[in-house]
Enzyme design. Structure first.
Site, short mmCIF file in Angstrom:
data_model
loop_
_atom_site.label_atom_id
_atom_site.label_comp_id
_atom_site.label_asym_id
_atom_site.label_seq_id
_atom_site.Cartn_x
_atom_site.Cartn_y
_atom_site.Cartn_z
N ARG A 77 -34.02 60.11 -0.88
CA ARG A 77 -32.86 60.40 0.33
C ARG A 77 -33.67 60.51 1.43
NH1 ARG A 77 -28.13 59.93 0.21
NH2 ARG A 77 -27.92 61.21 -1.68
N ARG A 103 -32.27 48.68 -3.54
CA ARG A 103 -32.75 49.86 -3.03
C ARG A 103 -33.47 50.56 -4.23
NH1 ARG A 103 -28.67 54.95 -1.64
NH2 ARG A 103 -27.27 54.62 -3.60
N HIS A 173 -30.00 50.98 5.80
CA HIS A 173 -29.17 52.48 5.69
C HIS A 173 -30.27 53.42 6.29
CE1 HIS A 173 -27.41 56.04 4.28
NE2 HIS A 173 -26.86 55.28 3.20
N ASP A 217 -18.21 59.70 8.43
CA ASP A 217 -18.52 58.54 7.53
C ASP A 217 -17.50 57.44 8.05
OD1 ASP A 217 -19.57 57.08 5.51
OD2 ASP A 217 -19.02 58.55 3.96
N GLU A 276 -26.52 52.53 10.49
CA GLU A 276 -26.78 51.62 9.80
C GLU A 276 -26.10 50.27 10.14
OE1 GLU A 276 -25.28 52.67 5.83
OE2 GLU A 276 -25.08 54.82 6.61
C1 BG6 Z 1 -23.54 56.01 3.34
C2 BG6 Z 1 -22.03 55.87 3.07
O1 BG6 Z 1 -23.71 54.69 4.09
O2 BG6 Z 1 -24.34 56.47 2.53
C3 BG6 Z 1 -21.54 57.22 2.67
O3 BG6 Z 1 -21.34 55.51 4.14
C4 BG6 Z 1 -22.58 57.74 1.50
O4 BG6 Z 1 -20.18 57.15 1.90
C5 BG6 Z 1 -23.84 57.58 2.06
O5 BG6 Z 1 -22.24 58.90 0.95
C6 BG6 Z 1 -25.02 57.84 0.93
O6 BG6 Z 1 -24.95 57.28 -0.24
P1 BG6 Z 1 -26.03 57.50 -1.18
O7 BG6 Z 1 -25.34 56.62 -2.24
O8 BG6 Z 1 -27.42 57.13 -0.91
O9 BG6 Z 1 -25.98 59.13 -1.76
#
Ligand code: BG6
Length: 306
Positions: A77, A103, A173, A217, A276
Protein backbone atom coordinates in the site's frame (compact mmCIF):
# COMPACT_ATOMS: atom_id res chain seq x y z
CA UNK A 1 11.69 -16.24 -3.97
CA UNK A 2 14.97 -14.39 -4.34
CA UNK A 3 17.91 -15.57 -2.24
CA UNK A 4 21.01 -13.83 -0.88
CA UNK A 5 23.03 -14.77 -3.95
CA UNK A 6 20.67 -12.88 -6.20
CA UNK A 7 21.25 -9.66 -4.27
CA UNK A 8 25.01 -10.17 -4.57
CA UNK A 9 24.57 -10.88 -8.28
CA UNK A 10 22.37 -7.85 -8.87
CA UNK A 11 25.00 -5.69 -7.15
CA UNK A 12 27.75 -7.20 -9.21
CA UNK A 13 25.89 -6.72 -12.48
CA UNK A 14 24.07 -3.44 -11.91
CA UNK A 15 25.37 -1.89 -8.69
CA UNK A 16 27.13 1.48 -8.93
CA UNK A 17 29.28 2.20 -5.91
CA UNK A 18 27.49 4.59 -3.54
CA UNK A 19 24.79 5.27 -6.14
CA UNK A 20 22.88 2.08 -6.95
CA UNK A 21 22.76 -0.58 -4.23
CA UNK A 22 20.63 -3.72 -4.02
CA UNK A 23 19.75 -5.05 -0.57
CA UNK A 24 17.05 -6.63 1.55
CA UNK A 25 14.80 -4.20 3.34
CA UNK A 26 13.47 -4.78 6.87
CA UNK A 27 10.60 -6.82 5.43
CA UNK A 28 12.75 -9.19 3.40
CA UNK A 29 11.95 -7.53 0.08
CA UNK A 30 14.76 -7.02 -2.42
CA UNK A 31 15.07 -3.30 -2.99
CA UNK A 32 17.37 -1.07 -4.99
CA UNK A 33 18.38 2.24 -3.46
CA UNK A 34 19.51 5.17 -5.54
CA UNK A 35 21.43 8.10 -4.10
CA UNK A 36 22.92 10.87 -6.18
CA UNK A 37 23.43 14.64 -6.14
CA UNK A 38 19.78 15.19 -7.06
CA UNK A 39 17.71 12.84 -4.96
CA UNK A 40 17.27 9.57 -3.14
CA UNK A 41 14.90 6.84 -4.30
CA UNK A 42 14.10 3.23 -3.49
CA UNK A 43 12.30 0.59 -5.52
CA UNK A 44 11.25 -2.96 -4.76
CA UNK A 45 11.90 -5.63 -7.37
CA UNK A 46 8.37 -6.82 -6.69
CA UNK A 47 6.36 -4.81 -9.18
CA UNK A 48 9.37 -2.53 -9.92
CA UNK A 49 7.47 -0.49 -7.38
CA UNK A 50 8.85 2.88 -6.40
CA UNK A 51 8.65 3.10 -2.59
CA UNK A 52 10.49 6.35 -1.92
CA UNK A 53 11.59 9.46 -3.75
CA UNK A 54 12.89 12.66 -2.17
CA UNK A 55 14.73 15.33 -4.15
CA UNK A 56 17.68 16.71 -2.15
CA UNK A 57 16.45 19.43 0.21
CA UNK A 58 12.81 18.32 -0.02
CA UNK A 59 10.56 16.11 2.09
CA UNK A 60 9.66 12.71 0.62
CA UNK A 61 7.20 13.07 -2.26
CA UNK A 62 5.86 9.54 -2.26
CA UNK A 63 3.50 8.22 0.42
CA UNK A 64 4.01 4.74 1.78
CA UNK A 65 1.61 3.49 4.42
CA UNK A 66 3.03 2.82 7.91
CA UNK A 67 0.63 -0.10 7.99
CA UNK A 68 1.54 -1.56 4.60
CA UNK A 69 1.99 -5.31 4.59
CA UNK A 70 4.93 -6.80 2.76
CA UNK A 71 3.99 -10.17 1.36
CA UNK A 72 5.36 -11.45 -1.93
CA UNK A 73 2.51 -11.63 -4.41
CA UNK A 74 0.44 -8.89 -2.69
CA UNK A 75 0.59 -5.24 -3.59
CA UNK A 76 2.23 -2.93 -1.04
CA UNK A 77 0.00 0.00 0.00
CA UNK A 78 1.63 3.18 -1.23
CA UNK A 79 4.58 3.98 -3.45
CA UNK A 80 3.92 3.75 -7.17
CA UNK A 81 2.48 0.37 -8.19
CA UNK A 82 2.32 -0.34 -11.91
CA UNK A 83 -1.14 -1.39 -13.08
CA UNK A 84 -0.92 -3.51 -16.23
CA UNK A 85 -2.33 -5.03 -18.46
CA UNK A 86 -5.68 -4.00 -17.08
CA UNK A 87 -6.73 -1.18 -14.80
CA UNK A 88 -9.18 -1.80 -11.93
CA UNK A 89 -11.22 -4.98 -12.08
CA UNK A 90 -10.69 -7.22 -15.12
CA UNK A 91 -13.35 -6.37 -17.71
CA UNK A 92 -14.70 -9.90 -18.13
CA UNK A 93 -13.50 -11.91 -15.11
CA UNK A 94 -14.08 -10.25 -11.75
CA UNK A 95 -12.24 -13.03 -9.85
CA UNK A 96 -8.92 -11.88 -11.37
CA UNK A 97 -6.64 -9.57 -9.38
CA UNK A 98 -7.50 -5.88 -9.63
CA UNK A 99 -5.03 -3.76 -11.61
CA UNK A 100 -3.42 -6.75 -13.38
CA UNK A 101 -0.44 -8.87 -12.46
CA UNK A 102 2.56 -6.59 -13.11
CA UNK A 103 2.47 -4.97 -9.67
CA UNK A 104 2.90 -8.26 -7.81
CA UNK A 105 5.43 -10.02 -10.07
CA UNK A 106 9.18 -9.97 -9.47
CA UNK A 107 10.78 -7.83 -12.13
CA UNK A 108 14.38 -8.10 -13.30
CA UNK A 109 16.82 -5.23 -13.43
CA UNK A 110 18.16 -4.79 -16.97
CA UNK A 111 20.41 -1.76 -16.80
CA UNK A 112 21.76 0.86 -14.40
CA UNK A 113 23.53 3.91 -15.78
CA UNK A 114 25.06 6.97 -14.21
CA UNK A 115 24.40 9.86 -16.62
CA UNK A 116 26.74 12.80 -17.25
CA UNK A 117 24.50 15.27 -15.38
CA UNK A 118 24.71 13.13 -12.24
CA UNK A 119 21.32 11.49 -12.61
CA UNK A 120 20.81 7.74 -12.50
CA UNK A 121 18.76 5.66 -14.91
CA UNK A 122 17.51 2.18 -14.09
CA UNK A 123 15.64 -0.19 -16.38
CA UNK A 124 13.52 -3.15 -15.27
CA UNK A 125 11.72 -5.81 -17.22
CA UNK A 126 8.72 -7.89 -16.30
CA UNK A 127 10.02 -11.32 -17.32
CA UNK A 128 7.72 -12.59 -20.12
CA UNK A 129 7.60 -16.04 -18.48
CA UNK A 130 5.93 -14.39 -15.46
CA UNK A 131 3.01 -13.20 -17.57
CA UNK A 132 0.40 -15.88 -16.82
CA UNK A 133 -0.73 -17.20 -20.21
CA UNK A 134 -4.18 -18.12 -18.88
CA UNK A 135 -4.73 -14.44 -18.02
CA UNK A 136 -2.75 -12.86 -20.80
CA UNK A 137 -2.33 -15.07 -23.87
CA UNK A 138 -0.36 -12.52 -25.84
CA UNK A 139 3.28 -12.28 -26.80
CA UNK A 140 4.24 -8.91 -25.36
CA UNK A 141 6.90 -7.20 -23.31
CA UNK A 142 6.80 -4.63 -20.53
CA UNK A 143 9.74 -2.55 -19.36
CA UNK A 144 10.01 0.36 -16.99
CA UNK A 145 12.73 2.95 -17.11
CA UNK A 146 13.18 5.36 -14.23
CA UNK A 147 15.55 8.31 -14.15
CA UNK A 148 16.35 9.90 -10.82
CA UNK A 149 17.64 13.37 -11.60
CA UNK A 150 16.57 16.96 -11.14
CA UNK A 151 13.10 15.49 -11.68
CA UNK A 152 11.91 11.90 -11.62
CA UNK A 153 11.06 10.42 -15.00
CA UNK A 154 9.24 7.15 -15.45
CA UNK A 155 8.64 5.49 -18.81
CA UNK A 156 6.52 2.38 -19.17
CA UNK A 157 7.07 0.64 -22.50
CA UNK A 158 4.61 -1.94 -23.79
CA UNK A 159 5.50 -3.94 -26.88
CA UNK A 160 2.99 -5.98 -28.81
CA UNK A 161 4.79 -8.84 -30.53
CA UNK A 162 1.59 -10.35 -31.87
CA UNK A 163 0.41 -10.05 -35.44
CA UNK A 164 -2.88 -8.69 -34.16
CA UNK A 165 -3.84 -5.73 -32.00
CA UNK A 166 -3.97 -6.06 -28.22
CA UNK A 167 -5.90 -3.95 -25.72
CA UNK A 168 -4.07 -2.74 -22.63
CA UNK A 169 -5.26 -0.83 -19.57
CA UNK A 170 -2.46 0.68 -17.52
CA UNK A 171 -1.56 3.22 -14.86
CA UNK A 172 1.33 4.53 -12.83
CA UNK A 173 -0.65 4.36 -9.61
CA UNK A 174 1.41 6.90 -7.69
CA UNK A 175 0.57 7.72 -4.07
CA UNK A 176 1.71 11.26 -3.22
CA UNK A 177 2.42 12.37 0.30
CA UNK A 178 0.45 15.49 1.23
CA UNK A 179 0.14 17.58 4.41
CA UNK A 180 -3.64 17.29 4.67
CA UNK A 181 -5.72 16.08 1.73
CA UNK A 182 -8.60 18.34 2.82
CA UNK A 183 -6.41 21.33 1.87
CA UNK A 184 -5.05 19.89 -1.39
CA UNK A 185 -6.22 21.01 -4.83
CA UNK A 186 -5.57 19.25 -8.12
CA UNK A 187 -5.21 21.52 -11.11
CA UNK A 188 -5.17 20.56 -14.79
CA UNK A 189 -8.37 18.52 -14.99
CA UNK A 190 -10.74 21.43 -15.52
CA UNK A 191 -13.20 20.71 -18.33
CA UNK A 192 -12.47 16.95 -18.49
CA UNK A 193 -15.30 14.47 -18.27
CA UNK A 194 -14.89 11.72 -15.69
CA UNK A 195 -16.30 8.41 -14.59
CA UNK A 196 -17.25 8.68 -10.95
CA UNK A 197 -16.72 5.27 -9.36
CA UNK A 198 -18.21 6.49 -6.07
CA UNK A 199 -21.43 7.25 -7.98
CA UNK A 200 -21.60 3.81 -9.67
CA UNK A 201 -19.79 5.01 -12.77
CA UNK A 202 -21.91 8.09 -13.44
CA UNK A 203 -20.35 10.44 -16.01
CA UNK A 204 -19.63 13.95 -14.80
CA UNK A 205 -17.86 17.06 -16.03
CA UNK A 206 -15.08 18.61 -13.95
CA UNK A 207 -15.73 22.26 -13.28
CA UNK A 208 -12.73 24.04 -11.74
CA UNK A 209 -10.12 22.42 -9.54
CA UNK A 210 -10.51 19.07 -7.73
CA UNK A 211 -10.97 19.33 -3.93
CA UNK A 212 -11.34 16.53 -1.41
CA UNK A 213 -14.31 16.47 0.95
CA UNK A 214 -15.25 12.77 0.77
CA UNK A 215 -14.25 9.50 -0.90
CA UNK A 216 -13.03 10.32 -4.39
CA UNK A 217 -12.47 7.72 -7.10
CA UNK A 218 -12.55 9.10 -10.62
CA UNK A 219 -11.20 8.28 -14.05
CA UNK A 220 -10.71 11.52 -15.96
CA UNK A 221 -10.91 10.90 -19.69
CA UNK A 222 -9.05 12.72 -22.42
CA UNK A 223 -6.76 14.20 -19.78
CA UNK A 224 -3.40 14.94 -21.39
CA UNK A 225 -2.44 18.25 -19.82
CA UNK A 226 0.06 18.77 -17.00
CA UNK A 227 -1.39 18.12 -13.55
CA UNK A 228 -0.43 20.08 -10.44
CA UNK A 229 -0.91 18.87 -6.87
CA UNK A 230 -1.14 22.05 -4.87
CA UNK A 231 -0.29 21.48 -1.20
CA UNK A 232 -0.29 24.62 0.96
CA UNK A 233 0.33 22.60 4.15
CA UNK A 234 3.59 21.08 2.88
CA UNK A 235 4.22 24.36 1.06
CA UNK A 236 4.92 22.69 -2.26
CA UNK A 237 3.53 21.92 -5.67
CA UNK A 238 4.11 18.62 -7.41
CA UNK A 239 3.95 18.75 -11.21
CA UNK A 240 3.16 15.75 -13.39
CA UNK A 241 3.92 16.23 -17.08
CA UNK A 242 3.08 13.30 -19.30
CA UNK A 243 2.98 11.85 -22.77
CA UNK A 244 1.27 8.67 -23.98
CA UNK A 245 -1.38 8.84 -21.28
CA UNK A 246 -4.95 9.87 -22.05
CA UNK A 247 -6.52 9.39 -18.62
CA UNK A 248 -5.82 10.53 -15.09
CA UNK A 249 -7.18 8.70 -12.08
CA UNK A 250 -7.70 10.58 -8.83
CA UNK A 251 -8.28 8.50 -5.72
CA UNK A 252 -8.61 9.02 -2.00
CA UNK A 253 -10.53 6.37 -0.03
CA UNK A 254 -11.51 8.71 2.83
CA UNK A 255 -12.33 7.44 6.34
CA UNK A 256 -14.59 4.42 6.00
CA UNK A 257 -13.06 2.76 2.98
CA UNK A 258 -9.52 3.29 4.35
CA UNK A 259 -10.57 1.68 7.65
CA UNK A 260 -12.02 -1.32 5.77
CA UNK A 261 -8.87 -1.73 3.70
CA UNK A 262 -6.86 -2.30 6.88
CA UNK A 263 -3.47 -1.19 5.57
CA UNK A 264 -3.93 2.58 5.79
CA UNK A 265 -3.56 3.34 9.49
CA UNK A 266 -5.98 5.63 11.36
CA UNK A 267 -5.32 8.90 9.51
CA UNK A 268 -3.33 7.58 6.55
CA UNK A 269 -5.95 8.77 4.09
CA UNK A 270 -5.37 12.38 5.17
CA UNK A 271 -1.70 12.21 4.22
CA UNK A 272 -2.04 10.84 0.69
CA UNK A 273 -3.61 11.33 -2.67
CA UNK A 274 -3.29 9.10 -5.72
CA UNK A 275 -2.92 10.85 -9.05
CA UNK A 276 -2.44 8.14 -11.62
CA UNK A 277 -1.29 8.70 -15.17
CA UNK A 278 -3.21 6.07 -17.05
CA UNK A 279 -4.85 4.71 -20.14
CA UNK A 280 -8.03 3.34 -18.65
CA UNK A 281 -11.74 2.80 -19.36
CA UNK A 282 -12.63 4.51 -22.68
CA UNK A 283 -8.95 5.43 -23.07
CA UNK A 284 -7.55 1.89 -22.93
CA UNK A 285 -4.75 1.44 -25.38
CA UNK A 286 -5.34 -0.50 -28.56
CA UNK A 287 -1.84 -1.41 -29.60
CA UNK A 288 -1.43 -2.37 -33.26
CA UNK A 289 0.35 -5.56 -34.31
CA UNK A 290 4.11 -5.35 -33.63
CA UNK A 291 3.77 -1.81 -32.24
CA UNK A 292 5.11 -0.37 -29.02
CA UNK A 293 3.83 2.34 -26.74
CA UNK A 294 5.53 4.67 -24.25
CA UNK A 295 3.69 6.10 -21.27
CA UNK A 296 6.06 8.71 -19.83
CA UNK A 297 5.69 10.95 -16.80
CA UNK A 298 8.01 13.59 -15.40
CA UNK A 299 7.45 14.44 -11.73
CA UNK A 300 8.94 17.60 -10.24
CA UNK A 301 8.56 19.60 -7.06
CA UNK A 302 8.56 23.35 -6.54
CA UNK A 303 7.97 25.61 -3.55
CA UNK A 304 4.42 26.74 -2.96
CA UNK A 305 3.36 30.28 -3.74
CA UNK A 306 -0.14 31.71 -3.18
C1 BG6 B 1 -7.56 3.11 -7.67
C2 BG6 B 1 -8.95 2.69 -8.06
O1 BG6 B 1 -6.79 3.25 -8.81
O2 BG6 B 1 -6.97 2.07 -6.86
C3 BG6 B 1 -9.78 2.41 -6.80
O3 BG6 B 1 -9.55 3.71 -8.85
C4 BG6 B 1 -9.08 1.37 -5.95
O4 BG6 B 1 -11.07 1.97 -7.18
C5 BG6 B 1 -7.66 1.83 -5.66
O5 BG6 B 1 -9.80 1.19 -4.74
C6 BG6 B 1 -6.83 0.86 -4.83
O6 BG6 B 1 -6.80 -0.38 -5.42
P1 BG6 B 1 -6.06 -1.59 -4.72
O7 BG6 B 1 -6.35 -2.79 -5.59
O8 BG6 B 1 -4.61 -1.26 -4.66
O9 BG6 B 1 -6.65 -1.71 -3.33
Amino acid sequence: MVCEDDVAQWNERYGIHGQVVFSYDDHGFVVVSVNNAWASARLALQGAQLLHWAPVGHQPVIWLSDKASYVLGKSVRGGAPICWPWFGPHGARTELPAHGFARTALWNPQEAVSLPDGSTRLTFQLPPQLMPTELWPYDSSLTMEITVGVSLEVVLVTENRENRPITVGQALHTYFRVGDVRRVRILGLEGCSYIDKVLQGERQLQVGQVDFVQETDRIYLGSTREIVIDDPVMQRRIRLAKTGSASTVVWNPWTEKAAKMGDFGPDGYLRMVCVENANAADDQLVLAAQASHHLAVRYSVEPWAP
